[in-house]
Design an enzyme around this catalytic site. Structure first.
Site, PDB file in Angstrom:
ATOM      1  N   TYR A 117      -3.191 -12.136   7.644  1.00 18.40           N
ATOM      2  CA  TYR A 117      -2.221 -12.458   6.600  1.00 18.40           C
ATOM      3  C   TYR A 117      -2.033 -13.966   6.436  1.00 18.40           C
ATOM      4  CZ  TYR A 117      -0.955  -7.559   7.518  1.00 18.40           C
ATOM      5  OH  TYR A 117      -0.983  -6.202   7.718  1.00 18.40           O
ATOM      6  N   HIS A 123      -7.112  -4.459  13.875  1.00 15.59           N
ATOM      7  CA  HIS A 123      -6.774  -4.265  12.459  1.00 15.59           C
ATOM      8  C   HIS A 123      -7.651  -3.207  11.797  1.00 15.59           C
ATOM      9  CE1 HIS A 123      -4.658  -6.806   9.153  1.00 15.59           C
ATOM     10  NE2 HIS A 123      -4.633  -5.534   8.860  1.00 15.59           N
ATOM     11  N   SER A 140       2.884   0.749   4.065  1.00 18.43           N
ATOM     12  CA  SER A 140       3.008   1.160   2.659  1.00 18.43           C
ATOM     13  C   SER A 140       3.757   2.494   2.537  1.00 18.43           C
ATOM     14  CB  SER A 140       1.632   1.270   1.995  1.00 18.43           C
ATOM     15  OG  SER A 140       0.993   0.023   1.945  1.00 18.43           O
ATOM     16  N   PRO A 141       4.891   2.645   3.230  1.00 19.14           N
ATOM     17  CA  PRO A 141       5.623   3.911   3.158  1.00 19.14           C
ATOM     18  C   PRO A 141       6.239   4.157   1.783  1.00 19.14           C
ATOM     19  CG  PRO A 141       6.941   2.282   4.299  1.00 19.14           C
ATOM     20  CD  PRO A 141       5.588   1.664   4.096  1.00 19.14           C
ATOM     21  N   GLY A 183       4.930   0.142  -3.472  1.00 17.45           N
ATOM     22  CA  GLY A 183       5.929  -0.089  -4.498  1.00 17.45           C
ATOM     23  C   GLY A 183       6.082   1.022  -5.511  1.00 17.45           C
ATOM     24  N   PHE A 184       5.065   1.878  -5.634  1.00 14.32           N
ATOM     25  CA  PHE A 184       5.108   2.900  -6.679  1.00 14.32           C
ATOM     26  C   PHE A 184       6.230   3.903  -6.462  1.00 14.32           C
ATOM     27  CE2 PHE A 184       3.746   6.716  -8.985  1.00 14.32           C
ATOM     28  CZ  PHE A 184       3.448   6.167 -10.224  1.00 14.32           C
TER      29      PHE A 184
END
Length: 326
Positions: free
Chosen positions: A57, A122, A201-202, A206-207
């Protein structure tokens, strides 16, 4: 903030962690250093003890985490990751033991600490035997530079091979109301071996917050631009899921994001989601999900909604998908 055990490792963390990637990487322009530090410290004040970053990152990301948490270092759990050549996702994989050792030294300096609480690979590197990777981390644990070993997006065989050399504390993979593949093979193995699960990404990148529509335009650097599931056509088709979840959220008097996070928390007591955000008000909204109780009827309604919907679009483009599940 409630706490949860990551499997049977003895490591206990807040029920929700903070994924720090988006503060400076992945979703277009991030926040400046001061704002990132402030947001992380706000999470600490709300009871979060689990913070996730990675070499990949960028230096700024680990440095923000280190600066923000230095005053409370002994009260928090810091997770970071190794596994890409020169820390660059675009340059390919590199989990050679000498590279792991070098990454750890750099991360320790950036994070302003003498130990990494949870060190993940990773992505699985097919060119380096998993036994060598786990052995290198085992040595670092013996030296006191690392406390726990984790894997990210690894498949069942890799999990078992790693765990046989150095017990794996946690697996990190994507898992949410619109990506449930881990349920098929991975979650049963984690339960068997006593390994915790950390969904990234729970909120479906963002969706699942309901804030993204077919008309939403992403920043030029936002990686969702290359994700098939975020094509305008897929977003339009997948709006059916948002519509169904909205009814459930309204019935409970909570937000869509809180439905998504509470659903994950209800799956297993050793699941610890790490939603990320750059906005303080979203942080507050997300963390409030730890106090949401979904009863059997709520979970049944969600299950029925999911059963009637087919999610459109692949989770990753082919090149990135090839790095998953090895």
């Amino acid at each position: 903030m409630k706490t949860r055990p990551l499997g049977r490792s003895g490591l206990t963390v807040s029920a929700l962690g903070l994924g720090c990637m988006g503060l400076s990487y992945g979703y277009g322009p991030g926040v400046d250093r001061a704002a990132g530090v402030q947001l992380i410290r706000q999470a600490v004040e709300r009871g979060v003890t689990f913070f996730d970053t990675a070499e990949a990152y960028g230096a700024l990301n680990e440095e923000m985490v280190g600066e923000a948490l230095a005053p409370v270092r002994d009260q928090v759990v810091i997770a970071t990751k190794f596994g890409f050549k020169d820390g660059d996702v675009n340059r390919g994989l590199d989990s050679r033991p000498e590279r792991i050792r070098a990454v750890v030294e750099t991360s320790l300096r950036r994070l302003r600490t003498d130990r990494i609480d949870l060190l993940y690979q990773h992505r699985v590197d097919p060119s380096v035997p998993m036994e060598d990777v786990a052995g290198a981390v085992k040595d670092l644990i013996a030296q006191g530079k690392v406390r726990h070993f984790g894997l990210s997006e690894a498949g069942v065989e890799s999990i078992r091979r790693a765990h046989a050399v150095q017990p794996v504390t946690a697996l990190q993979s994507e898992y949410s109301l619109w990506w449930r593949e881990p349920e098929q093979a991975v979650l049963p193995v984690l339960e068997e071996l006593g390994i915790g699960f950390v969904p990234f990404s729970p909120l479906g990148k963002g969706f699942l917050t309901g804030a993204i529509s077919a008309a939403t335009e992403f920043a030029k650097e936002d990686f969702r631009n290359v994700v098939p599931r975020f094509s305008p056509e897929a977003r339009q088709a997948n709006q059916a899921l948002i519509d169904a979840l909205t009814v459930i959220a309204q019935t409970k008097g909570i937000t869509l994001a809180q439905v998504a996070l509470a659903w994950l928390l209800a799956r297993q007591p050793w699941i610890v989601p790490i939603p990320g955000t750059t906005k303080p008000h979203r942080l507050e909204e997300n963390l409030a999900a730890a106090d949401v109780e979904l009863d059997a009827a709520d979970l049944q309604r969600i299950a029925q909604a999911l059963a009637g919907i087919t999610i459109e679009g692949a989770r990753y483009p082919a090149a990135l998908a090839g790095r998953v599940g090895r």
